[in-house]
Design a protein around this motif. Sequence first.
Motif, PDB file in Angstrom:
ATOM      1  N   LYS A 189       7.251  -5.030   8.325  1.00  0.00           N
ATOM      2  CA  LYS A 189       7.461  -4.270   7.089  1.00  0.00           C
ATOM      3  C   LYS A 189       8.665  -4.831   6.351  1.00  0.00           C
ATOM      4  O   LYS A 189       9.661  -5.212   6.962  1.00  0.00           O
ATOM      5  N   ARG A 190       8.552  -4.875   5.032  1.00  0.00           N
ATOM      6  CA  ARG A 190       9.664  -5.284   4.162  1.00  0.00           C
ATOM      7  C   ARG A 190       9.858  -4.161   3.144  1.00  0.00           C
ATOM      8  O   ARG A 190       8.890  -3.631   2.602  1.00  0.00           O
ATOM      9  N   SER A 191      11.089  -3.851   2.866  1.00  0.00           N
ATOM     10  CA  SER A 191      11.425  -2.785   1.924  1.00  0.00           C
ATOM     11  C   SER A 191      10.845  -3.109   0.549  1.00  0.00           C
ATOM     12  O   SER A 191      10.894  -4.249   0.092  1.00  0.00           O
ATOM     13  N   ALA A 192      10.320  -2.108  -0.114  1.00  0.00           N
ATOM     14  CA  ALA A 192       9.753  -2.292  -1.450  1.00  0.00           C
ATOM     15  C   ALA A 192      10.835  -2.665  -2.454  1.00  0.00           C
ATOM     16  O   ALA A 192      10.562  -3.297  -3.472  1.00  0.00           O
ATOM     17  N   LYS A 193      12.095  -2.334  -2.144  1.00  0.00           N
ATOM     18  CA  LYS A 193      13.208  -2.679  -3.036  1.00  0.00           C
ATOM     19  C   LYS A 193      13.373  -4.194  -3.145  1.00  0.00           C
ATOM     20  O   LYS A 193      13.782  -4.698  -4.178  1.00  0.00           O
ATOM     21  N   VAL A 194      13.070  -4.924  -2.061  1.00  0.00           N
ATOM     22  CA  VAL A 194      13.175  -6.390  -2.068  1.00  0.00           C
ATOM     23  C   VAL A 194      12.139  -6.990  -3.020  1.00  0.00           C
ATOM     24  O   VAL A 194      12.398  -7.994  -3.687  1.00  0.00           O
ATOM     25  N   CYS A 195      10.971  -6.353  -3.110  1.00  0.00           N
ATOM     26  CA  CYS A 195       9.878  -6.855  -3.949  1.00  0.00           C
ATOM     27  C   CYS A 195       9.960  -6.350  -5.390  1.00  0.00           C
ATOM     28  O   CYS A 195       9.384  -6.973  -6.287  1.00  0.00           O
ATOM     29  N   ALA A 196      10.679  -5.255  -5.590  1.00  0.00           N
ATOM     30  CA  ALA A 196      10.722  -4.634  -6.916  1.00  0.00           C
ATOM     31  C   ALA A 196      11.394  -5.546  -7.938  1.00  0.00           C
ATOM     32  O   ALA A 196      12.401  -6.190  -7.669  1.00  0.00           O
ATOM     33  N   GLY A 197      10.791  -5.611  -9.121  1.00  0.00           N
ATOM     34  CA  GLY A 197      11.358  -6.353 -10.233  1.00  0.00           C
ATOM     35  C   GLY A 197      11.127  -7.858 -10.188  1.00  0.00           C
ATOM     36  O   GLY A 197      11.536  -8.575 -11.082  1.00  0.00           O
TER      37      GLY A 197
ATOM     38  N   LYS B  43       0.819  -1.213   0.000  1.00  0.00           N
ATOM     39  CA  LYS B  43       0.000   0.000   0.000  1.00  0.00           C
ATOM     40  C   LYS B  43       0.854   1.265   0.000  1.00  0.00           C
ATOM     41  O   LYS B  43       0.347   2.348  -0.111  1.00  0.00           O
ATOM     42  N   SER B  44       2.160   1.088   0.139  1.00  0.00           N
ATOM     43  CA  SER B  44       3.074   2.227   0.155  1.00  0.00           C
ATOM     44  C   SER B  44       4.175   1.985  -0.885  1.00  0.00           C
ATOM     45  O   SER B  44       4.584   0.852  -1.090  1.00  0.00           O
ATOM     46  N   PRO B  45       4.694   3.042  -1.513  1.00  0.00           N
ATOM     47  CA  PRO B  45       5.802   2.840  -2.457  1.00  0.00           C
ATOM     48  C   PRO B  45       7.129   2.545  -1.757  1.00  0.00           C
ATOM     49  O   PRO B  45       8.083   2.124  -2.387  1.00  0.00           O
ATOM     50  N   LYS B  46       7.185   2.692  -0.423  1.00  0.00           N
ATOM     51  CA  LYS B  46       8.423   2.476   0.323  1.00  0.00           C
ATOM     52  C   LYS B  46       8.547   1.067   0.893  1.00  0.00           C
ATOM     53  O   LYS B  46       9.649   0.552   1.030  1.00  0.00           O
TER      54      LYS B  46
END
Length: 132
Positions: free
Chosen positions: A36-44, A23-26
């Motif tokens: 919470k998990r960083s969105a960078k881990v999920c990106a790509g 729900k957050s871009p972060k």
Amino acid sequence: MEDAAGQYSFLFCDLCGNLLSLKSPKHAKCLLCGFKRSAKVCAGREIHYTVTAEDFRRELNTLEPFIELDGTMNVKIEMQKKVSNILCTECKDSGRKDIHYEYFEMQIRSADEGSTVFYECPECGHSYNTNN
């Protein structure tokens, strides 16, 4: 936390296993425990899966049976009938006063309800039933 293939663990909470919400871009957040998990881990990351014809048939309840029967199943069950002390009303009206109904019981409703008694005249075939 990793699954057997090591591919989908980024989607789930490390603490409780709940699906993470983006729900957050972060960060991705667990709505159950707040992890919470960083969105960078999920990106790509991408998830791939295959759907087969069997999956569709299972979902639509159209899987073929393991055993196929030819024709219809018409089974005649012979019931052991007992003679009641109730005179047949049809035979009694026609003058015969010695014909008694034969009967048998079946549990056709749910188990916590009474059985059904089926009565039939052996002479004229008149029948009726009662629920106990």
